[in-house]
Structures are given as C-alpha cells and as structure tokens.
Design an enzyme around this catalytic site. Sequence first.
Site, PDB file in Angstrom:
ATOM      1  N   LYS A 203      20.013  19.863  32.422  1.00  0.00           N
ATOM      2  CA  LYS A 203      20.245  19.984  30.985  1.00  0.00           C
ATOM      3  C   LYS A 203      21.516  20.788  30.720  1.00  0.00           C
ATOM      4  O   LYS A 203      22.125  21.312  31.644  1.00  0.00           O
ATOM      5  CB  LYS A 203      19.040  20.638  30.318  1.00  0.00           C
ATOM      6  CG  LYS A 203      17.693  20.090  30.782  1.00  0.00           C
ATOM      7  CD  LYS A 203      17.509  18.597  30.497  1.00  0.00           C
ATOM      8  CE  LYS A 203      16.340  18.055  31.296  1.00  0.00           C
ATOM      9  NZ  LYS A 203      15.386  17.290  30.547  1.00  0.00           N
TER      10      LYS A 203
HETATM   11  C1  LIG Z   1      13.987  17.152  30.857  1.00  0.00           C
HETATM   12  C2  LIG Z   1      13.173  16.777  29.701  1.00  0.00           C
HETATM   13  C3  LIG Z   1      11.919  17.355  29.463  1.00  0.00           C
HETATM   14  C4  LIG Z   1      11.272  18.273  30.433  1.00  0.00           C
HETATM   15  O1  LIG Z   1      11.980  19.429  30.681  1.00  0.00           O
HETATM   16  P1  LIG Z   1      11.558  20.395  31.871  1.00  0.00           P
HETATM   17  O2  LIG Z   1      12.224  21.684  31.498  1.00  0.00           O
HETATM   18  O3  LIG Z   1      12.078  19.793  33.133  1.00  0.00           O
HETATM   19  O4  LIG Z   1      10.082  20.509  31.883  1.00  0.00           O
HETATM   20  C5  LIG Z   1      11.230  16.992  28.320  1.00  0.00           C
HETATM   21  N1  LIG Z   1      11.738  16.101  27.464  1.00  0.00           N
HETATM   22  C6  LIG Z   1      12.921  15.505  27.666  1.00  0.00           C
HETATM   23  C7  LIG Z   1      13.432  14.535  26.650  1.00  0.00           C
HETATM   24  C8  LIG Z   1      13.672  15.810  28.801  1.00  0.00           C
HETATM   25  O5  LIG Z   1      14.833  15.196  29.004  1.00  0.00           O
END
Ligand SMILES: *Cc1c(COP(=O)(O)O)cnc(C)c1O
Length: 424
Positions: A203
């Site tokens: 992210k």
């Molecule tokens: C990556 C992601 C998540 C989950 O995030 P984590 O921190 O890995 O649990 C949830 N929703 C979306 C849209 C994502 O891209």
Amino acid sequence: MRKLALHGGTPARKQPLPLHYPGALCLGKEEVERLSQVISSQSPFRYYGPDVRHCVTNLEDELAAYLKVPFALGVTSCTAALITSLKALGIGYGDKVIVPAITFIATAGAVIACQAVPVFVDVDDSLNMDPEDLARVYDEEVKAIIAVHLMGHACDMDRIMSFSRQYNVPVIEDVAQSCGVRYHGKDGGTIGDLGVFSFQMNKLLTAGEGGAVVTSSPELFERAVRYHDQGLFRDRSRYGISENDEELASFCGQNYRMSEFTGAVLLEQWHKLDGILTAMKANYSIIRKTLASELPSLKFRGDVDEEGDIGYSLGIQLASAEIARNFNTAMGAENIQTYVLYGGKPVYLFPQIFHQRTAETQHNPFHYPFKQPVRYREKMCPRAEDLVGRTVFLPISPLLTAQDVEEIIDGVVKVFGELDGGFI
Ligand SMILES: *Cc1c(COP(=O)(O)O)cnc(C)c1O
C-alpha cells in the site's frame, strides 16, 4: 512503426522502473530514529511500559487531524480494521454485507470472518461499486455496505450515501488502496460511517503491516476500541467520551492492537504522505494528459473526480482480455510493467469465496436460513467480469524522473500503436 522490444526491437527503457512501493522506498532515517527511540525506551506496547513514547497515540492524533475527523484507531491490519468496523456496527451471523465485485479478497473475507456473508454488487466504468446496482442486491437482511476506493480512485460516494440514507444501511469506506484520495473536496474514509486504511507493504504507506479505523461517531468509535482490545476502553479520558458503566458497556473482543514499533514507523511514513502524493499526482497528470493527446483512441478507466485521484496507477481499458494480456507482455518487454488486477477475476470467482468454504466445521455463515440462499455464479456481475480482465494498470511511482516519465509515455504510445494496428 518502431519494432517492439517483444519482437527484438530496442526497448523504450533500458532498465525496469522503480518498484511500486512508494512508502517502503522512502523508509529512511526518520523511521530509523523514531523506531530506535521506542527500542531505547524498552516500551513497545502502546498502553504501558517503563517509558511509553505514545507513537500509536500520536499517529492516531495526526491521522484524525489530517482527515478532519474526531476519532482514529490504529490496528494491526486493514483486515483487522474491516472486522473491527463491522463489529462496531454489530454485524454478525445472519447478516449480509454489500461488497463490490472487484476488490482485494480481504474485503469479502472480513465479512465472512464476522460470520456474515458478502453479496456482490457490480462495478461501473471506473471499476468501483456501481451505485445503480445497489438496489438489485439489497434486501432487509443487508446490514452494511463496504465501498472500496479501488487503486487510488474514489467511488461515487454521493450516490452511495444517498442509497445508504434511503435504506438506512451504514457504509464502511475501504481506503486500503487509496490513502489520501479525495472526492468532491472530501477526504476518502470520512464520508461513510467508518473508514479503514491499510499499511501493508503493497500500500501507499507502510510498516510492513498495519491498519487504521476512522469515524466521526463516538458510539462506533467506542465499540471499535473495545472490539480491538478484548472489550476494554483504556484511555477514554483522551477522547472526552463520557464514562460508561463497564459492567454494561464491555463486550467480547479480539486483540488487534497496534504495537509501538508499527506506530513509530507509521508516524514518520504519515509525515511523508503529502510529499508522495504531490510527486505521484504530478507524474500521473503529465502521463495521462500526454497520452490523451497523443492517443485519442486510448480509453482511460472512468472516474468521478479526476482531481481527487491519488495518481497511484493509471487504468487503461483495452478492447478485450486477450489484448490486455498481449499489451502487458509487450509493455513488460519495453521494461514498463503493466498488469490486470486479481488475475483478471472478480472476487467472487476466487475458489474459497465461490465455493463458500470457511474454517467452521459447522454453522458455516452461508448456511444461515436467509430468505434467498446466497449463491455465487459466473456472470453474476457481468461488467466486473468484463472490465477487470481488460483494464490494465500502469503503476506511477513518486520516484520517476522526467526521463522515466518520457520513456513511459513513449512505451505506451509505441505498444498501443501496434495494438491499434492489430499487430500483437
Ligand atoms: C490490501 C487490502 C485490504 C487488506 O489490507 P491488509 O492490511 O493486508 O489486511 C483490504 N481491502 C483492500 C481493498 C485492500 O487492497
């Protein structure tokens, strides 16, 4: 026509682009310094220790101030943030939650972890939730909507919120992929009842793992804090939320608490957000504008607020999934990697979701006697199935040089030109 690198021509770039981990690639001395303070303090837990540095608390305060909301809560991941938010809303067995057909599997998985079931709404031209399709999947068993701001671009929140108000269903905004996104002047994550963020490696900002929940509702916030911390609400005085009778107010929760190590890194990452966004948006804007003028037949992913896009990745809609695969292969050879999301599949076609397999040996949430059994099938959300396979994403790094930008544009023009001529 210039010869494609795929066919032995000179590639548009000599080297691959910088990896697309904006937060991770700007980890530096600020994070080292802050983290080493936590280590020196021997206090890695946010709520007590010999010399707590309050990194998680400071992160929450900065997040709340930036987003102009009263409440933010650091948690261990966005999956944890989703589960905590759903539980704050009281979602559980026998409930349905509306989820867009194109999202990372965690959005649907969190619903199932809450013993509820996801029902999938189709997407519009932006690949985000189509507000027009909400009525098709809604019934009185639906208890929440999760609006996912996919790949840096906001959903059509005005229409989603008007549906939400009409049917009195709360909205969680999943901002995992779009930290910093804006919609008609509002910050993504602050428009619905709750917003959730991810700080996983892939992210925008990262501490490897991490997440956050934001809300303007003191009631939802209190429930979120309690759910994330075994039913406790430890430093209530910090928020000016009035005293509740513990005997009545507490309920069983989990442990999704953020550590001070994570908080330390994220506090410094958060300080870098505006710099990353400015650089990324500038690169995105040049690339998009130049491509639009050089390639009038190029079709971009639709958008509801071009200015509000964080510029993380440019979506291009090609004529078919096969052409998209060929485009990606040809672009890779030019040293400009592009890709389709999620293997070109909507989330309900992933086997664990499609076959509704959960960890329970009994009382699988899908076995609840809903008025209509919840079943998934191919072609359930036809626009999602069509668009996800033929929309290619071009990652836009904040680290691109002017030459990188030129080469990216050049590469797309070259490969798209061949596609247009039907040569690959
Ligand atoms: C990556 C992601 C998540 C989950 O995030 P984590 O921190 O890995 O649990 C949830 N929703 C979306 C849209 C994502 O891209």
